[in-house]
Design an enzyme around this catalytic site. Structure first.
Site, PDB file in Angstrom:
ATOM      1  N   CYS A  97       0.862  -1.198   0.000  1.00  0.00           N
ATOM      2  CA  CYS A  97       0.000   0.000   0.000  1.00  0.00           C
ATOM      3  C   CYS A  97       0.893   1.241   0.000  1.00  0.00           C
ATOM      4  O   CYS A  97       0.648   2.222  -0.691  1.00  0.00           O
ATOM      5  CB  CYS A  97      -0.889   0.037   1.243  1.00  0.00           C
ATOM      6  SG  CYS A  97      -1.933  -1.398   1.487  1.00  0.00           S
ATOM      7  N   CYS A 100       2.480   3.188  -3.276  1.00  0.00           N
ATOM      8  CA  CYS A 100       1.746   4.237  -4.001  1.00  0.00           C
ATOM      9  C   CYS A 100       1.319   5.358  -3.056  1.00  0.00           C
ATOM     10  O   CYS A 100       1.432   6.536  -3.381  1.00  0.00           O
ATOM     11  CB  CYS A 100       0.508   3.657  -4.673  1.00  0.00           C
ATOM     12  SG  CYS A 100       0.908   2.467  -5.964  1.00  0.00           S
ATOM     13  N   HIS A 101       0.800   4.988  -1.879  1.00  0.00           N
ATOM     14  CA  HIS A 101       0.292   5.997  -0.933  1.00  0.00           C
ATOM     15  C   HIS A 101       1.442   6.437  -0.047  1.00  0.00           C
ATOM     16  O   HIS A 101       1.543   6.048   1.115  1.00  0.00           O
ATOM     17  CB  HIS A 101      -0.866   5.414  -0.127  1.00  0.00           C
ATOM     18  CG  HIS A 101      -2.001   4.966  -0.993  1.00  0.00           C
ATOM     19  ND1 HIS A 101      -2.860   5.854  -1.596  1.00  0.00           N
ATOM     20  CD2 HIS A 101      -2.396   3.730  -1.387  1.00  0.00           C
ATOM     21  CE1 HIS A 101      -3.747   5.181  -2.318  1.00  0.00           C
ATOM     22  NE2 HIS A 101      -3.480   3.892  -2.208  1.00  0.00           N
ATOM     23  N   ARG A 239     -22.293  -7.061  11.141  1.00  0.00           N
ATOM     24  CA  ARG A 239     -23.257  -6.719  12.204  1.00  0.00           C
ATOM     25  C   ARG A 239     -24.681  -6.804  11.665  1.00  0.00           C
ATOM     26  O   ARG A 239     -25.579  -7.286  12.352  1.00  0.00           O
ATOM     27  CB  ARG A 239     -22.961  -5.315  12.755  1.00  0.00           C
ATOM     28  CG  ARG A 239     -23.753  -4.990  14.017  1.00  0.00           C
ATOM     29  CD  ARG A 239     -23.278  -5.852  15.176  1.00  0.00           C
ATOM     30  NE  ARG A 239     -24.124  -5.763  16.363  1.00  0.00           N
ATOM     31  CZ  ARG A 239     -25.149  -6.578  16.621  1.00  0.00           C
ATOM     32  NH1 ARG A 239     -25.493  -7.517  15.748  1.00  0.00           N
ATOM     33  NH2 ARG A 239     -25.837  -6.469  17.729  1.00  0.00           N
ATOM     34  N   CYS A 243     -27.722  -9.103  13.115  1.00  0.00           N
ATOM     35  CA  CYS A 243     -29.067  -8.596  13.407  1.00  0.00           C
ATOM     36  C   CYS A 243     -30.122  -9.455  12.713  1.00  0.00           C
ATOM     37  O   CYS A 243     -31.130  -9.814  13.306  1.00  0.00           O
ATOM     38  CB  CYS A 243     -29.217  -7.156  12.896  1.00  0.00           C
ATOM     39  SG  CYS A 243     -28.681  -5.898  14.058  1.00  0.00           S
TER      40      CYS A 243
END
Lengths: 282, 139, 109
Positions: A97, A100-101, A239, A243
């Protein structure tokens, strides 16, 4: 009658130990290492309630405290793990990652507040998980990560953390309008053996006890959330899945179009609340 | 078969005994462990401060802390857990205070007991009750 | 070695001689209690961090003996005192024989 009174007293005593029942003036403030988090905000005009309230407010004092210091927050160890992944070369292109970043995860300050959002190139609404997987596959030549699994949740937490304290501000109009409307429809449609919609708990009954728990507004601004129940980071779509199982419905696919639409709609119900990332919940 | 009120009472009493049984067994286990720690010495009821939530939101992660001025060792038991031992702290020469905090698992509403061994060889203990709630969707 | 085990410690950069200060530690670990069963009904064997120690310049600060009742991702908070600058070392012993360590330097204020 006396029994009922005692029971009510017991319930209100229990309620007192959480932030929700405390009068506004004495309401606990969530401040994490100096960053003040808006856990209450005026509701956006398209909602049917006056105020939007973070799930943090509904938890007990002890659970709230776990989120007030980044060292005490067990979710932060997964942020550390994600930083390792951030710097690790992965895939056929020989890139991490970080290749590039170059500005680090800090480049993504503010990103969490506007996701999910319309992606013009893809012609669809994308979640943060979609963007991460696109980078892994298209830019790094790596395998995509499973949505809702540990590695993905940790990276979403790392990137969300860069927006901590910033107000959620997802767009519901323009090209995203159709997806948002689908999410709204899902939110209000009763499903499952218990024949319940999201709205039955999270609009009609928030603040009310469900067994020994306070029902919250079901806000997503704190996700990924470290849950005491399973001691790990939980993605928002997982989540949703939990539910739906609770109301004995067949959950939609995590990472699929229905949950992505629902994620956009739920995020829009929290516009104005601060990104907490990663939060601590029960 | 129709149950009479008397039958129900008898069955209920039997069930109560059945429920109480494993807790008696646990109680003996932690008492044995405390005796092993103290060597059967007298245990004072003051001098140890054990802090835990009155109501734990989730039994999986219950924050607890213990402090006992002058203690060289502190051991904590969860009386209602299948294995009552939770943790034993030993304080070394570089310790700043005979106190520590951690997070533990509680199988249900029960007593926590902290027993401290003081530097002079005496013992003291403290007990707190923690109610573990059965969650709605969170639990 | 258990997967993804990552220690974190928090120690102040400096402290005054003889004054107690707070140290915190957290390590990612499943802490399998040995009480759970898998979907086939077989008991999942215990796999926990069984011992945690913190030392300063070779002298002990605290030792903890952990049991299965300690929560996943074990957390500790305790106090230390120093008389000179030096290094805190932290050690976690795993049931599987793995040893995880971390260290932090501290200056005298």
């Amino acid at each position: 009658m006396k029994k009922i009174t005692t029971l009510c007293a017991a319930i209100s005593a229990l309620a007192l130990s959480t932030g929700f029942a405390i009068a506004e003036a004495d309401a606990p403030v969530l401040s994490i290492d100096g960053v003040v988090i808006a856990t209450r905000a005026p509701a956006p005009e398209y909602l049917d309630i006056d105020e939007v309230i973070s799930g943090w407010v509904f938890r007990t004092v002890e659970t709230q405290a776990l989120q007030m210091d980044d060292f005490d927050n067990p979710g932060m160890i997964f942020v550390d793990q994600a930083l390792d992944d951030w710097n690790e070369v992965n895939g056929s292109e020989g890139k991490s990652c970080a290749s590039c970043h170059t500005g680090g995860p800090e480049e993504f300050a503010g990103l969490r507040t506007v996701l999910p959002r319309w992606n013009e190139d893809a012609g669809a609404v994308w979640t943060m998980e979609d963007y991460i997987n696109n980078s892994l596959v298209e830019h790094m030549g790596a395998e995509p990560w499973k949505v809702g699994k540990a590695q993905m949740n940790a990276m979403v937490a790392l990137i969300s953390l860069q927006s901590r304290g910033m107000p959620m501000n997802v767009a519901i109009d323009g090209p995203a309008a159709e997806t948002w409307a689908l999410g709204e429809e899902i939110y209000f449609t009763r499903v499952g053996q218990l024949d319940m919609a999201c709205a039955n708990c999270h609009i009609d009954n928030y603040g009310v006890m469900i067994r020994a728990d306070h029902l919250s507004q079901g806000q997503s601004n704190g996700f990924p959330a470290y849950r005491l129940k399973n001691a790990k980071l939980n993605g928002i779509q997982s989540r949703f899945s939990g539910c739906m199982k609770n109301i004995r419905a067949t959950p939609y696919a995590v990472g699929g179009p229905e949950f992505t639409a629902l994620e956009l709609y739920v995020a829009s119900r929290g516009n104005g609340l601060s990104v907490e990332g990663p939060s601590v919940r029960n | 078969m129709n149950y009479t009120r008397r039958d129900a009472l008898v069955i209920g009493a039997g069930a109560a005994v059945a429920v109480a049984m494993p807790f008696r067994a646990f109680a003996e286990r932690h008492a044995d462990a405390i005796s092993a720690f103290t060597g059967g010495a007298d245990v004072a009821q003051t001098g140890v401060e054990l802090t835990a939530p009155e109501i734990a939101e989730n039994g999986n992660t219950v924050p607890i802390s213990v402090a006992a001025d002058g203690a060289s060792e502190i051991i904590i038991f969860a009386v209602g857990n299948p294995v009552p031992e939770v943790i034993k702290f030993t304080f070394g020469p570089r310790s700043g205070a005979s106190s520590a905090a951690t997070r533990c698992r509680l199988a249900g509403t029960q007593d926590l007991i902290a027993v401290a061994k003081m530097a002079d060889g005496s013992f003291a203990q403290a007990t707190v009750n923690v109610k573990v709630t059965i969650g709605g969707c969170g639990g | 070695m258990a997967e993804n085990v990552k220690p974190r410690v928090r120690v102040p950069r400096s402290a005054a001689a003889g004054e107690a200060f707070e140290i915190k530690s957290l390590i990612s670990h499943i802490m399998e209690s040995g009480r759970r069963k898998d979907s086939d009904g077989n008991t999942i064997p215990r796999s926990i961090i069984n011992t945690f120690t913190c030392d300063f310049n070779g002298e002990n600060v605290i030792t903890a003996e952990l049991h299965g009742a300690i929560s996943t991702n074990p957390y500790f908070q305790f106090e230390a005192t120093i008389e000179e600058a030096g290094t805190f070392t932290f050690t976690w012993l795993d049931d599987d024989g793995s040893v995880y360590t971390d260290s932090k330097d501290i200056a005298l204020a």
